[in-house]
Design a protein around this motif. Structure first.
Motif, PDB file in Angstrom:
ATOM      1  N   GLN A  51      28.052 -26.596  40.029  1.00 31.50           N
ATOM      2  CA  GLN A  51      28.422 -27.743  39.196  1.00 31.50           C
ATOM      3  C   GLN A  51      27.256 -28.090  38.258  1.00 31.50           C
ATOM      4  O   GLN A  51      26.107 -28.203  38.699  1.00 31.50           O
ATOM      5  CB  GLN A  51      28.763 -28.937  40.094  1.00 31.50           C
ATOM      6  CG  GLN A  51      29.319 -30.118  39.382  1.00 31.50           C
ATOM      7  CD  GLN A  51      30.734 -29.891  38.850  1.00 31.50           C
ATOM      8  OE1 GLN A  51      31.325 -28.853  39.040  1.00 31.50           O
ATOM      9  NE2 GLN A  51      31.238 -30.876  38.152  1.00 31.50           N
ATOM     10  N   ILE A  52      27.550 -28.293  36.962  1.00 33.20           N
ATOM     11  CA  ILE A  52      26.490 -28.538  35.971  1.00 33.20           C
ATOM     12  C   ILE A  52      26.622 -29.886  35.286  1.00 33.20           C
ATOM     13  O   ILE A  52      25.915 -30.156  34.319  1.00 33.20           O
ATOM     14  CB  ILE A  52      26.456 -27.421  34.909  1.00 33.20           C
ATOM     15  CG1 ILE A  52      27.794 -27.326  34.174  1.00 33.20           C
ATOM     16  CG2 ILE A  52      26.063 -26.105  35.516  1.00 33.20           C
ATOM     17  CD1 ILE A  52      27.762 -26.438  32.974  1.00 33.20           C
ATOM     18  N   SER A  53      27.478 -30.765  35.781  1.00 35.92           N
ATOM     19  CA  SER A  53      27.730 -32.025  35.065  1.00 35.92           C
ATOM     20  C   SER A  53      26.483 -32.918  35.030  1.00 35.92           C
ATOM     21  O   SER A  53      26.234 -33.593  34.029  1.00 35.92           O
ATOM     22  CB  SER A  53      28.902 -32.772  35.689  1.00 35.92           C
ATOM     23  OG  SER A  53      28.624 -33.062  37.042  1.00 35.92           O
ATOM     24  N   ALA A  54      25.679 -32.920  36.092  1.00 34.71           N
ATOM     25  CA  ALA A  54      24.468 -33.757  36.094  1.00 34.71           C
ATOM     26  C   ALA A  54      23.465 -33.271  35.044  1.00 34.71           C
ATOM     27  O   ALA A  54      22.839 -34.083  34.349  1.00 34.71           O
ATOM     28  CB  ALA A  54      23.826 -33.744  37.476  1.00 34.71           C
ATOM     29  N   GLU A  55      23.325 -31.953  34.901  1.00 32.31           N
ATOM     30  CA  GLU A  55      22.396 -31.401  33.913  1.00 32.31           C
ATOM     31  C   GLU A  55      22.888 -31.660  32.496  1.00 32.31           C
ATOM     32  O   GLU A  55      22.097 -31.895  31.586  1.00 32.31           O
ATOM     33  CB  GLU A  55      22.189 -29.900  34.140  1.00 32.31           C
ATOM     34  CG  GLU A  55      21.267 -29.575  35.283  1.00 32.31           C
ATOM     35  CD  GLU A  55      21.910 -29.722  36.646  1.00 32.31           C
ATOM     36  OE1 GLU A  55      23.159 -29.808  36.706  1.00 32.31           O
ATOM     37  OE2 GLU A  55      21.179 -29.770  37.638  1.00 32.31           O
ATOM     38  N   VAL A  56      24.195 -31.612  32.301  1.00 32.14           N
ATOM     39  CA  VAL A  56      24.747 -31.871  30.969  1.00 32.14           C
ATOM     40  C   VAL A  56      24.507 -33.329  30.582  1.00 32.14           C
ATOM     41  O   VAL A  56      24.183 -33.624  29.418  1.00 32.14           O
ATOM     42  CB  VAL A  56      26.248 -31.504  30.920  1.00 32.14           C
ATOM     43  CG1 VAL A  56      26.869 -31.934  29.608  1.00 32.14           C
ATOM     44  CG2 VAL A  56      26.430 -30.011  31.125  1.00 32.14           C
ATOM     45  N   VAL A  57      24.613 -34.234  31.548  1.00 27.63           N
ATOM     46  CA  VAL A  57      24.318 -35.643  31.266  1.00 27.63           C
ATOM     47  C   VAL A  57      22.847 -35.803  30.880  1.00 27.63           C
ATOM     48  O   VAL A  57      22.513 -36.539  29.947  1.00 27.63           O
ATOM     49  CB  VAL A  57      24.694 -36.525  32.484  1.00 27.63           C
ATOM     50  CG1 VAL A  57      24.176 -37.934  32.316  1.00 27.63           C
ATOM     51  CG2 VAL A  57      26.191 -36.522  32.697  1.00 27.63           C
ATOM     52  N   LYS A  58      21.959 -35.088  31.588  1.00 31.92           N
ATOM     53  CA  LYS A  58      20.534 -35.130  31.231  1.00 31.92           C
ATOM     54  C   LYS A  58      20.308 -34.588  29.822  1.00 31.92           C
ATOM     55  O   LYS A  58      19.499 -35.129  29.063  1.00 31.92           O
ATOM     56  CB  LYS A  58      19.713 -34.318  32.234  1.00 31.92           C
ATOM     57  CG  LYS A  58      19.578 -34.938  33.596  1.00 31.92           C
ATOM     58  CD  LYS A  58      18.763 -34.031  34.491  1.00 31.92           C
ATOM     59  CE  LYS A  58      18.744 -34.506  35.923  1.00 31.92           C
ATOM     60  NZ  LYS A  58      18.031 -33.559  36.806  1.00 31.92           N
ATOM     61  N   LEU A  59      21.015 -33.497  29.489  1.00 31.31           N
ATOM     62  CA  LEU A  59      20.887 -32.935  28.142  1.00 31.31           C
ATOM     63  C   LEU A  59      21.330 -33.935  27.081  1.00 31.31           C
ATOM     64  O   LEU A  59      20.705 -34.061  26.027  1.00 31.31           O
ATOM     65  CB  LEU A  59      21.729 -31.667  28.013  1.00 31.31           C
ATOM     66  CG  LEU A  59      21.073 -30.351  28.373  1.00 31.31           C
ATOM     67  CD1 LEU A  59      22.086 -29.227  28.333  1.00 31.31           C
ATOM     68  CD2 LEU A  59      19.909 -30.054  27.476  1.00 31.31           C
ATOM     69  N   LYS A  60      22.406 -34.653  27.363  1.00 32.56           N
ATOM     70  CA  LYS A  60      22.905 -35.630  26.388  1.00 32.56           C
ATOM     71  C   LYS A  60      21.940 -36.807  26.238  1.00 32.56           C
ATOM     72  O   LYS A  60      21.757 -37.309  25.123  1.00 32.56           O
ATOM     73  CB  LYS A  60      24.289 -36.116  26.802  1.00 32.56           C
ATOM     74  CG  LYS A  60      25.365 -35.068  26.589  1.00 32.56           C
ATOM     75  CD  LYS A  60      26.736 -35.588  26.933  1.00 32.56           C
ATOM     76  CE  LYS A  60      27.803 -34.543  26.665  1.00 32.56           C
ATOM     77  NZ  LYS A  60      29.153 -35.045  26.956  1.00 32.56           N
ATOM     78  N   THR A  61      21.293 -37.246  27.322  1.00 40.16           N
ATOM     79  CA  THR A  61      20.321 -38.339  27.198  1.00 40.16           C
ATOM     80  C   THR A  61      19.086 -37.869  26.432  1.00 40.16           C
ATOM     81  O   THR A  61      18.531 -38.623  25.631  1.00 40.16           O
ATOM     82  CB  THR A  61      19.921 -38.898  28.569  1.00 40.16           C
ATOM     83  OG1 THR A  61      19.404 -37.840  29.378  1.00 40.16           O
ATOM     84  CG2 THR A  61      21.094 -39.558  29.265  1.00 40.16           C
ATOM     85  N   ALA A  63      19.162 -35.604  24.164  1.00 39.05           N
ATOM     86  CA  ALA A  63      19.617 -35.469  22.774  1.00 39.05           C
ATOM     87  C   ALA A  63      19.594 -36.811  22.059  1.00 39.05           C
ATOM     88  O   ALA A  63      19.308 -36.867  20.857  1.00 39.05           O
ATOM     89  CB  ALA A  63      21.022 -34.870  22.739  1.00 39.05           C
ATOM     90  N   GLU A  64      19.872 -37.890  22.769  1.00 43.28           N
ATOM     91  CA  GLU A  64      19.806 -39.216  22.134  1.00 43.28           C
ATOM     92  C   GLU A  64      18.364 -39.568  21.759  1.00 43.28           C
ATOM     93  O   GLU A  64      18.116 -40.156  20.713  1.00 43.28           O
ATOM     94  CB  GLU A  64      20.418 -40.275  23.048  1.00 43.28           C
ATOM     95  CG  GLU A  64      21.917 -40.145  23.198  1.00 43.28           C
ATOM     96  CD  GLU A  64      22.649 -40.112  21.867  1.00 43.28           C
ATOM     97  OE1 GLU A  64      22.338 -40.928  20.978  1.00 43.28           O
ATOM     98  OE2 GLU A  64      23.533 -39.242  21.712  1.00 43.28           O
ATOM     99  N   LEU A 112      25.436 -28.959  18.503  1.00 44.44           N
ATOM    100  CA  LEU A 112      25.824 -28.239  19.717  1.00 44.44           C
ATOM    101  C   LEU A 112      25.995 -29.194  20.896  1.00 44.44           C
ATOM    102  O   LEU A 112      26.922 -29.052  21.693  1.00 44.44           O
ATOM    103  CB  LEU A 112      24.784 -27.169  20.058  1.00 44.44           C
ATOM    104  CG  LEU A 112      24.811 -25.906  19.214  1.00 44.44           C
ATOM    105  CD1 LEU A 112      23.595 -25.050  19.502  1.00 44.44           C
ATOM    106  CD2 LEU A 112      26.083 -25.126  19.474  1.00 44.44           C
ATOM    107  N   ILE A 113      25.107 -30.167  21.005  1.00 44.66           N
ATOM    108  CA  ILE A 113      25.214 -31.143  22.093  1.00 44.66           C
ATOM    109  C   ILE A 113      26.450 -32.018  21.892  1.00 44.66           C
ATOM    110  O   ILE A 113      27.173 -32.320  22.842  1.00 44.66           O
ATOM    111  CB  ILE A 113      23.944 -32.014  22.174  1.00 44.66           C
ATOM    112  CG1 ILE A 113      22.745 -31.172  22.591  1.00 44.66           C
ATOM    113  CG2 ILE A 113      24.126 -33.185  23.119  1.00 44.66           C
ATOM    114  CD1 ILE A 113      22.771 -30.675  24.011  1.00 44.66           C
ATOM    115  N   ASP A 114      26.717 -32.415  20.653  1.00 46.43           N
ATOM    116  CA  ASP A 114      27.884 -33.259  20.380  1.00 46.43           C
ATOM    117  C   ASP A 114      29.190 -32.516  20.608  1.00 46.43           C
ATOM    118  O   ASP A 114      30.228 -33.142  20.843  1.00 46.43           O
ATOM    119  CB  ASP A 114      27.832 -33.799  18.948  1.00 46.43           C
ATOM    120  CG  ASP A 114      26.708 -34.811  18.754  1.00 46.43           C
ATOM    121  OD1 ASP A 114      26.238 -35.363  19.763  1.00 46.43           O
ATOM    122  OD2 ASP A 114      26.306 -35.030  17.595  1.00 46.43           O
ATOM    123  N   ALA A 115      29.164 -31.177  20.519  1.00 43.04           N
ATOM    124  CA  ALA A 115      30.374 -30.387  20.709  1.00 43.04           C
ATOM    125  C   ALA A 115      30.757 -30.256  22.187  1.00 43.04           C
ATOM    126  O   ALA A 115      31.845 -29.770  22.489  1.00 43.04           O
ATOM    127  CB  ALA A 115      30.186 -29.003  20.102  1.00 43.04           C
TER     128      ALA A 115
END
Length: 177
Positions: A51-61, A63-64, A112-115
């Motif tokens: 599962q990669i959802s936690a890492e994707v959330v970190k990537l999005k933060t 990116a902000e 890429l992050i927004d996509a």
């Protein structure tokens, strides 16, 4: 009392403010390195099927943070262009090319992050593209060769070459055996 503190702090801030001028670039570089580490971990987990959802959330933060830094960086470049308008055309062209390339790469990273969809399902090809963009923005540090030391000039004075011959020839009265 407040006036005293203001008079004390104001000169210190005046002298220290140029030292904080490059903090934006350093913070942006640090955020990009952290994003690269998170993206590499995300890609590894994705290939293992975890599962990669936690890492994707970190990537999005991250990116902000980078998006805020990008806005500040664009404003800084605009002020630099107006301040350096007296430079010749070649210097301005080089500055524009460098700034434009960096801003374009950062915008590609943010696109890429927004996509990434809200359910945080990311294709491995998107993660590979994200890592290639991050490696272009903030390349990994190269490790030094094991056992190599940094070069340090010892500061020895230059030695004049000998003007007299070291060996006296026999025809000039040297050692003739």
């Amino acid at each position: 009392m407040q006036r005293f503190l203001l008079r004390l702090v104001f000169p210190v801030l005046m002298f220290c403010s140029p030292a904080f001028g490059d903090e934006l670039e350093k913070d942006l570089s640090l955020d990009l390195r952290e994003s690269r580490a998170i993206a590499a971990a995300t890609r590894a987990k994705s290939y293992r099927g975890e599962q990669i959802s936690a890492e994707v959330v970190k990537l999005k933060t991250q990116a902000e943070k980078i998006r805020a830094g990008l806005l500040l960086l664009q404003e800084r470049y605009k002020t630099r262009v107006s301040a350096n308008s007296s430079l010749n055309g070649q210097a301005l062209d080089r500055q524009d090319a460098t700034a434009g390339g960096l801003i374009k790469a950062l915008e590609e990273y943010l696109a890429l992050i927004d996509a990434i969809p809200p359910d945080n399902v990311v294709a491995p090809s998107v993660l590979d593209r994200l890592l290639s963009v991050l490696n272009a923005l903030a390349p990994p540090k190269k490790s030094t060769i094991l056992g190599s030391l940094p070069y340090k000039h010892l500061g020895y004075p230059a030695k004049e070459p000998a003007t007299s011959p070291v060996v006296t020839p026999a025809y000039k009265g040297g050692d003739a055996m």
